[in-house]
Design a protein around this motif. Structure first.
Motif, mmCIF file in Angstrom:
data_model
loop_
_atom_site.group_PDB
_atom_site.id
_atom_site.type_symbol
_atom_site.label_atom_id
_atom_site.label_comp_id
_atom_site.label_asym_id
_atom_site.label_seq_id
_atom_site.Cartn_x
_atom_site.Cartn_y
_atom_site.Cartn_z
ATOM 1 N N GLY A 1 0.825 -1.223 -0.033
ATOM 2 C CA GLY A 1 -0.135 0.039 0.082
ATOM 3 C C GLY A 1 0.697 0.966 -0.022
ATOM 4 N N ILE A 2 1.832 1.279 0.751
ATOM 5 C CA ILE A 2 2.722 2.610 0.912
ATOM 6 C C ILE A 2 3.469 2.474 -0.504
ATOM 7 C CG2 ILE A 2 5.052 3.333 1.982
ATOM 8 C CD1 ILE A 2 3.957 1.984 4.426
ATOM 9 N N SER A 3 3.921 1.177 -1.206
ATOM 10 C CA SER A 3 4.616 1.428 -2.493
ATOM 11 C C SER A 3 3.596 2.057 -3.591
ATOM 12 C CB SER A 3 5.018 0.045 -2.544
ATOM 13 O OG SER A 3 5.413 0.019 -4.067
ATOM 14 N N ARG A 4 2.473 1.811 -3.367
ATOM 15 C CA ARG A 4 1.413 2.183 -4.280
ATOM 16 C C ARG A 4 1.074 3.640 -4.057
ATOM 17 N NH1 ARG A 4 -1.408 -2.680 -3.518
ATOM 18 N NH2 ARG A 4 -2.522 -1.843 -1.758
ATOM 19 N N MET A 5 1.134 4.139 -2.906
ATOM 20 C CA MET A 5 0.975 5.615 -2.648
ATOM 21 C C MET A 5 2.058 6.361 -2.975
ATOM 22 S SD MET A 5 -1.189 5.848 1.133
ATOM 23 C CE MET A 5 0.480 5.938 2.122
#
Length: 194
Positions: A110-114
């Motif tokens: 999720g952090i990577s996507r953000m």
């Protein structure tokens, strides 16, 4: 009846060993999983199912142990049940670690996507700034060329204003000369004796 119980106990033990090995293999698969989150979730679900089956078989073995006629066999089977329960507790801890690992992986993804979205927004903002800079530079160049045209127009207007003043002066002098000539002619014709 004792023979049937013995067969049932052996089958339960074999299935417990089988499920135990399957759980170990699945936990190893979870450790080795570097794929997408869906694969990790699927492995997690399989581990939970195998744990349910393992618990059920241990409970069956415990029930069979309680139904044993001889006390010595009953104690041996209950000891086996306790050992299996202890092993299952250790595996439950591993399952919990696997779930925690899965949650951490999901959070990191999720952090990577953000971060990816932020980078994309930054790129778009940078492109907008580049386009704005280009537009401003074009407007500046146009302003410079218009400034030169305006200065040339100002010089021409100043020159025409001077020319107009000169023309007015010449017209005034020509008019004065004309009037002087008309007056002279009239004087000579109307008042010849003067």
């Amino acid at each position: 009846m004792a023979a049937a119980q013995d067969v049932h106990v052996r089958i339960c033990n074999q299935e417990i060993v089988k499920f135990d090995l399957e759980v170990k293999a699945l936990i190893q698969d979870i450790r080795d999983c570097s794929g997408p989150l869906s694969a990790l979730t699927e492995l997690n679900t399989k581990v939970k199912e195998k744990f349910q089956q393992l618990r059920h078989r241990i409970q069956e073995l415990e029930q069979s142990a309680k139904e044993q006629d001889r006390e010595s066999e009953k104690q041996v089977l209950l000891q086996e049940v306790e050992n299996h329960k202890k092993q299952m507790l250790r595996k439950t801890a591993k399952e919990s670690l696997a779930q925690t690992s899965s949650a951490i992986t999901e959070s990191l993804m999720g952090i990577s996507r953000m971060m990816s979205q932020q980078v994309q927004q930054s790129e778009e903002a940078m492109q907008t700034l580049v386009n704005s800079s280009r537009t401003i530079l074009d407007a500046n160049e146009e302003f410079k060329s218009m400034s030169g045209t305006i200065q040339l127009g100002r010089k021409l207007i100043t020159k025409y204003n001077r020319r107009e003043l000169t023309d007015k002066l010449l017209i005034f002098l020509a008019l004065a000369l004309f009037l002087a000539t008309v007056l002279y002619i009239l004087k000579k014709r109307l008042f010849p004796f003067l």
